[in-house]
Write a protein that holds these residues in place. Structure first.
Motif, PDB file in Angstrom:
ATOM      1  N   LEU A 199       0.829  -1.219   0.000  1.00 38.20           N
ATOM      2  CA  LEU A 199       0.000   0.000   0.000  1.00 38.20           C
ATOM      3  C   LEU A 199       0.860   1.264   0.000  1.00 38.20           C
ATOM      4  CD1 LEU A 199      -2.765  -1.058   2.561  1.00 38.20           C
ATOM      5  CD2 LEU A 199      -3.046  -0.729   0.093  1.00 38.20           C
ATOM      6  N   GLY A 200       2.151   1.121   0.243  1.00 35.01           N
ATOM      7  CA  GLY A 200       3.012   2.299   0.296  1.00 35.01           C
ATOM      8  C   GLY A 200       2.857   3.076   1.592  1.00 35.01           C
ATOM      9  N   VAL A 201       2.523   2.374   2.674  1.00 31.94           N
ATOM     10  CA  VAL A 201       2.444   3.034   3.990  1.00 31.94           C
ATOM     11  C   VAL A 201       3.865   3.259   4.494  1.00 31.94           C
ATOM     12  CG1 VAL A 201       1.747   2.756   6.418  1.00 31.94           C
ATOM     13  CG2 VAL A 201       0.246   1.941   4.569  1.00 31.94           C
ATOM     14  N   GLU A 202       4.136   4.481   4.901  1.00 28.15           N
ATOM     15  CA  GLU A 202       5.484   4.800   5.378  1.00 28.15           C
ATOM     16  C   GLU A 202       5.494   4.937   6.894  1.00 28.15           C
ATOM     17  OE1 GLU A 202       8.136   7.410   2.628  1.00 28.15           O
ATOM     18  OE2 GLU A 202       6.201   8.351   2.970  1.00 28.15           O
ATOM     19  N   HIS A 203       6.461   4.291   7.533  1.00 29.00           N
ATOM     20  CA  HIS A 203       6.614   4.447   8.972  1.00 29.00           C
ATOM     21  C   HIS A 203       7.865   5.280   9.229  1.00 29.00           C
ATOM     22  CE1 HIS A 203       3.293   1.831   9.847  1.00 29.00           C
ATOM     23  NE2 HIS A 203       3.794   0.899   9.058  1.00 29.00           N
ATOM     24  N   ALA A 204       7.629   6.497   9.673  1.00 30.64           N
ATOM     25  CA  ALA A 204       8.731   7.453   9.813  1.00 30.64           C
ATOM     26  C   ALA A 204       9.576   7.153  11.034  1.00 30.64           C
ATOM     27  CB  ALA A 204       8.166   8.860   9.924  1.00 30.64           C
ATOM     28  N   VAL A 205      10.796   7.646  11.003  1.00 31.60           N
ATOM     29  CA  VAL A 205      11.687   7.555  12.161  1.00 31.60           C
ATOM     30  C   VAL A 205      12.068   8.977  12.522  1.00 31.60           C
ATOM     31  CG1 VAL A 205      13.707   6.395  13.057  1.00 31.60           C
ATOM     32  CG2 VAL A 205      12.735   5.675  10.877  1.00 31.60           C
ATOM     33  N   ALA A 206      11.751   9.340  13.762  1.00 34.00           N
ATOM     34  CA  ALA A 206      12.142  10.688  14.185  1.00 34.00           C
ATOM     35  C   ALA A 206      13.642  10.714  14.451  1.00 34.00           C
ATOM     36  CB  ALA A 206      11.380  11.093  15.444  1.00 34.00           C
ATOM     37  N   GLY A 207      14.301  11.721  13.945  1.00 39.87           N
ATOM     38  CA  GLY A 207      15.719  11.913  14.244  1.00 39.87           C
ATOM     39  C   GLY A 207      16.649  10.913  13.573  1.00 39.87           C
ATOM     40  N   GLY A 208      16.257  10.391  12.418  1.00 35.37           N
ATOM     41  CA  GLY A 208      17.123   9.442  11.712  1.00 35.37           C
ATOM     42  C   GLY A 208      17.100   8.078  12.361  1.00 35.37           C
ATOM     43  N   GLY A 209      18.025   7.222  11.990  1.00 34.29           N
ATOM     44  CA  GLY A 209      18.071   5.877  12.573  1.00 34.29           C
ATOM     45  C   GLY A 209      17.161   4.916  11.827  1.00 34.29           C
ATOM     46  N   VAL A 210      16.891   3.813  12.492  1.00 36.23           N
ATOM     47  CA  VAL A 210      16.122   2.737  11.854  1.00 36.23           C
ATOM     48  C   VAL A 210      14.764   2.645  12.529  1.00 36.23           C
ATOM     49  CG1 VAL A 210      16.117   0.264  11.362  1.00 36.23           C
ATOM     50  CG2 VAL A 210      18.278   1.495  11.437  1.00 36.23           C
ATOM     51  N   SER A 211      13.703   2.537  11.740  1.00 40.02           N
ATOM     52  CA  SER A 211      12.362   2.433  12.328  1.00 40.02           C
ATOM     53  C   SER A 211      12.177   1.047  12.955  1.00 40.02           C
ATOM     54  CB  SER A 211      11.290   2.644  11.259  1.00 40.02           C
ATOM     55  OG  SER A 211      11.235   1.519  10.410  1.00 40.02           O
ATOM     56  N   PHE A 212      11.188   0.943  13.865  1.00 39.03           N
ATOM     57  CA  PHE A 212      10.842  -0.354  14.457  1.00 39.03           C
ATOM     58  C   PHE A 212      10.582  -1.364  13.337  1.00 39.03           C
ATOM     59  CE2 PHE A 212       7.479  -3.369  15.464  1.00 39.03           C
ATOM     60  CZ  PHE A 212       7.902  -3.931  16.661  1.00 39.03           C
ATOM     61  N   HIS A 213       9.799  -0.941  12.344  1.00 41.92           N
ATOM     62  CA  HIS A 213       9.416  -1.882  11.294  1.00 41.92           C
ATOM     63  C   HIS A 213      10.631  -2.378  10.507  1.00 41.92           C
ATOM     64  CE1 HIS A 213       5.537  -0.009  12.288  1.00 41.92           C
ATOM     65  NE2 HIS A 213       5.040  -1.179  11.947  1.00 41.92           N
ATOM     66  N   GLN A 214      11.570  -1.473  10.249  1.00 38.64           N
ATOM     67  CA  GLN A 214      12.805  -1.893   9.562  1.00 38.64           C
ATOM     68  C   GLN A 214      13.597  -2.832  10.460  1.00 38.64           C
ATOM     69  OE1 GLN A 214      14.320  -1.507   6.701  1.00 38.64           O
ATOM     70  NE2 GLN A 214      12.746  -0.259   5.721  1.00 38.64           N
ATOM     71  N   GLU A 215      13.722  -2.450  11.712  1.00 36.29           N
ATOM     72  CA  GLU A 215      14.591  -3.211  12.604  1.00 36.29           C
ATOM     73  C   GLU A 215      14.087  -4.629  12.819  1.00 36.29           C
ATOM     74  OE1 GLU A 215      15.324  -1.747  16.598  1.00 36.29           O
ATOM     75  OE2 GLU A 215      16.295  -3.676  16.957  1.00 36.29           O
ATOM     76  N   VAL A 216      12.768  -4.773  12.995  1.00 37.09           N
ATOM     77  CA  VAL A 216      12.286  -6.125  13.301  1.00 37.09           C
ATOM     78  C   VAL A 216      12.348  -7.058  12.086  1.00 37.09           C
ATOM     79  CG1 VAL A 216      10.845  -5.454  15.261  1.00 37.09           C
ATOM     80  CG2 VAL A 216       9.826  -5.564  12.972  1.00 37.09           C
ATOM     81  N   ARG A 217      12.653  -6.502  10.928  1.00 39.03           N
ATOM     82  CA  ARG A 217      12.882  -7.414   9.800  1.00 39.03           C
ATOM     83  C   ARG A 217      14.061  -8.340  10.081  1.00 39.03           C
ATOM     84  NH1 ARG A 217      11.795  -3.769   4.380  1.00 39.03           N
ATOM     85  NH2 ARG A 217       9.634  -3.286   4.894  1.00 39.03           N
ATOM     86  N   GLY A 218      14.984  -7.866  10.918  1.00 37.74           N
ATOM     87  CA  GLY A 218      16.112  -8.713  11.304  1.00 37.74           C
ATOM     88  C   GLY A 218      15.701  -9.854  12.212  1.00 37.74           C
ATOM     89  N   TYR A 219      14.437  -9.851  12.637  1.00 36.21           N
ATOM     90  CA  TYR A 219      13.923 -10.932  13.495  1.00 36.21           C
ATOM     91  C   TYR A 219      12.993 -11.860  12.712  1.00 36.21           C
ATOM     92  CZ  TYR A 219      15.763  -8.375  17.526  1.00 36.21           C
ATOM     93  OH  TYR A 219      16.595  -7.760  18.424  1.00 36.21           O
ATOM     94  N   MET A 220      12.893 -11.608  11.419  1.00 32.07           N
ATOM     95  CA  MET A 220      12.032 -12.455  10.574  1.00 32.07           C
ATOM     96  C   MET A 220      12.894 -13.519   9.888  1.00 32.07           C
ATOM     97  SD  MET A 220       9.888  -9.524   8.577  1.00 32.07           S
ATOM     98  CE  MET A 220       8.908  -8.312   9.463  1.00 32.07           C
ATOM     99  N   PRO A 221      12.282 -14.632   9.473  1.00 30.68           N
ATOM    100  CA  PRO A 221      13.045 -15.585   8.662  1.00 30.68           C
ATOM    101  C   PRO A 221      13.661 -14.853   7.460  1.00 30.68           C
ATOM    102  CG  PRO A 221      10.971 -16.563   9.356  1.00 30.68           C
ATOM    103  CD  PRO A 221      10.926 -15.119   9.774  1.00 30.68           C
ATOM    104  N   ASP A 222      14.889 -15.207   7.184  1.00 28.50           N
ATOM    105  CA  ASP A 222      15.684 -14.510   6.182  1.00 28.50           C
ATOM    106  C   ASP A 222      14.955 -14.327   4.841  1.00 28.50           C
ATOM    107  OD1 ASP A 222      18.086 -13.462   5.100  1.00 28.50           O
ATOM    108  OD2 ASP A 222      18.473 -15.410   4.178  1.00 28.50           O
ATOM    109  N   GLU A 223      14.305 -15.408   4.379  1.00 22.76           N
ATOM    110  CA  GLU A 223      13.647 -15.329   3.067  1.00 22.76           C
ATOM    111  C   GLU A 223      12.520 -14.296   3.081  1.00 22.76           C
ATOM    112  OE1 GLU A 223      12.617 -19.399   3.468  1.00 22.76           O
ATOM    113  OE2 GLU A 223      13.675 -19.973   1.631  1.00 22.76           O
TER     114      GLU A 223
END
Ligand code: HEM
Length: 441
Positions: free
Chosen positions: A291-315
């Motif tokens: 849908l193109g929903v954007e989850h912003a990160v205040a002050g730079g860095g990595v958003s929660f949504h980006q970060e938790v991708r590292g907790y998902m199965p690699d594929e």
């Protein structure tokens, strides 16, 4: 160490023309992010009997306060006798449960994981490219059975293979997520086709897919609301949730440095990881990407949504990355630009897009209400139903957490956080509002 450090940056260029091939390449099954076949309930090689035996008696040992003693006595097993991916996943599930039982299953938290858990857990986690912690994959995706294998959306038929509390409430908590994943699975190929249709500016096809998505999301909300049927909020907050806590921002719970993964012989390393959270589900992130929903990160860095991708199965992580990169604004880009044969087609598509984003925002709104019922309210009430473990207060009201999304929690402040260490209400509200905002085109 961040879980991202372990993740290879592989990326393949795959055409959307072959949607089945694309799904196979990224390990998306006919059950979506759930496996194609039911998870194994036992490792077939008898070599692993010590693990399986301890898993069988896990709840009894936790209740009796004898779990750590038995875990310390486990032999250090190798992974050599795991011959299939299903077996490797089961090993990961077992070791994640043993690890969380060890850390949180006592009067005091344990800062150290012993070598019989650490060594195979680090190895299997590295092999599967997952962090060594109870991720959503360990607790949910690879930890269920059902009496109705033909329909994984049949919530009443689903049971967790393992729980940390031995309660039907915990089993139901996981089962709701399984049913949601299975129900959402049906939309994945539909939405991939919609992305292709959008490239061809086939507005009626995109409209049809968006209507399917909106209907599906509404039914996910119905499943979510069934949480109350068998999962008691007080029991969830005071007994289940403490076991799922991670090792990051957990100073108040007795883990100022995280957890030391002891490899024996004076070797080992400290890890600070997020705890198990449904926020690690790939499904809602897939909807966001499409849908193109954007989850912003205040002050730079990595958003929660980006970060938790590292907790998902690699594929699955790579699948999300691939779609996000190939279609930077998802369907939103084409819906916003319009340009169909006639105004009618374009308007209908925009309307369907708004309805889908509204449905997703409404689902996040329902989730917020659930968080209020299952975390906010019980956090203010005493719990009288017994149970050996009650680290909930320590693990959810921390004074020095820097939450994701820039919701900083200053030292000394008391703030409810998620198992992943997020300042949870501002974060969840922002996530809902960002979803609604995407529809304002
Ligand atoms: C008793 C039920 C539930 C509670 C108390 C709960 C609690 C939470 C909390 C505290 C967070 C904040 C992030 C974190 O701590 O990691 C979160 C995030 C999230 N949860 Fe739940 N959750 C529940 C059920 C579910 C279910 C069944 C799903 C569906 C799979 C789900 C999907 C999500 C998602 C996708 C996020 C990330 C935020 C977002 O994308 O909006 N949750 N949840």
């Amino acid at each position: 160490m961040s879980p991202f450090e372990a993740l290879p940056a592989t990326r393949k260029s795959i055409s959307l023309d072959n949607i089945q091939g694309l799904l196979e390449e990224f390990g998306v099954s006919s059950n979506g992010f759930l496996p194609e076949h039911l998870p194994l309930d036992i490792l077939p090689d008898q070599y692993y009997t010590p693990w399986e035996d301890l898993m069988q008696s896990l709840n009894n040992h936790l209740d009796a306060g004898t779990f750590r003693k038995h875990a310390d006595q486990l032999p250090i097993l190798t992974l050599h006798y795991l011959s299939t991916e299903q077996e490797q996943r089961r090993a990961y599930v077992i070791l994640a449960f043993l690890a969380h039982a060890y850390i949180w299953g006592g009067d005091k938290v344990s800062e150290t994981l012993p070598p019989p858990i650490t060594i195979p857990f680090l190895q299997i986690s590295h092999h599967l490219t997952l962090p060594p912690v109870a991720t959503y994959a360990a607790l949910n995706l690879w930890n269920f059975r059902t009496t109705d294998p033909t329909d994984l959306t049949n919530l009443s038929a689903i049971h967790a293979l393992h729980t940390l509390t031995g309660t039907r409430d915990e089993s139901w908590f996981y089962a709701v997520s399984i049913a949601i994943e299975a129900r959402g699975a049906r939309t994945i190929p539909v939405l991939l086709l919609a992305l292709r249709a959008a490239e061809a500016r086939d507005f009626p096809a995109v409209t049809a897919a968006l209507r399917v998505l909106a209907g599906c999301i509404a039914s996910l909300g119905d499943l979510l609301e069934r949480m109350d049927e068998r999962c008691d909020p007080g029991l969830f907050y005071h007994r289940i949730r403490p076991f799922l806590a991670g090792s990051r921002n957990m100073a108040a719970a007795g883990l100022p440095r995280g957890v030391f993964y002891d490899c024996g012989g004076g070797r080992g390393e400290w890890w600070q990881l997020r705890g198990g959270s449904n926020g690690q589900s790939s499904l809602l992130q897939f909807f966001d990407v499409v849908l193109g929903v954007e989850h912003a990160v205040a002050g730079g860095g990595v958003s929660f949504h980006q970060e938790v991708r590292g907790y998902m199965p690699d594929e699955h992580r790579r699948f999300l990355e691939y779609i996000a990169e190939a279609f930077p604004w998802g369907l939103r880009k084409v819906v916003a630009e319009g340009g169909g044969d006639g105004d009618g087609e374009r308007l209908a598509c925009r309307e369907a897009y708004r309805a889908a984003t509204d449905a997703l925002a409404a689902l996040r709104g329902k989730h917020l209400q659930m968080v209020t019922r299952y975390i906010i309210i019980p956090s203010r009430q005493p719990f009288c139903a017994g149970g050996a473990v009650n680290l909930a207060t320590a693990s959810s009201r921390v004074g020095e957490d820097a939450g994701s999304q820039g919701h900083e929690v200053k030292a000394g402040q008391s703030q409810l956080t998620g198992t992943g260490g997020t300042a949870l209400l501002p974060f969840l509200k922002q996530s809902r509002d960002e979803t609604a905002k995407a529809g304002a085109i």
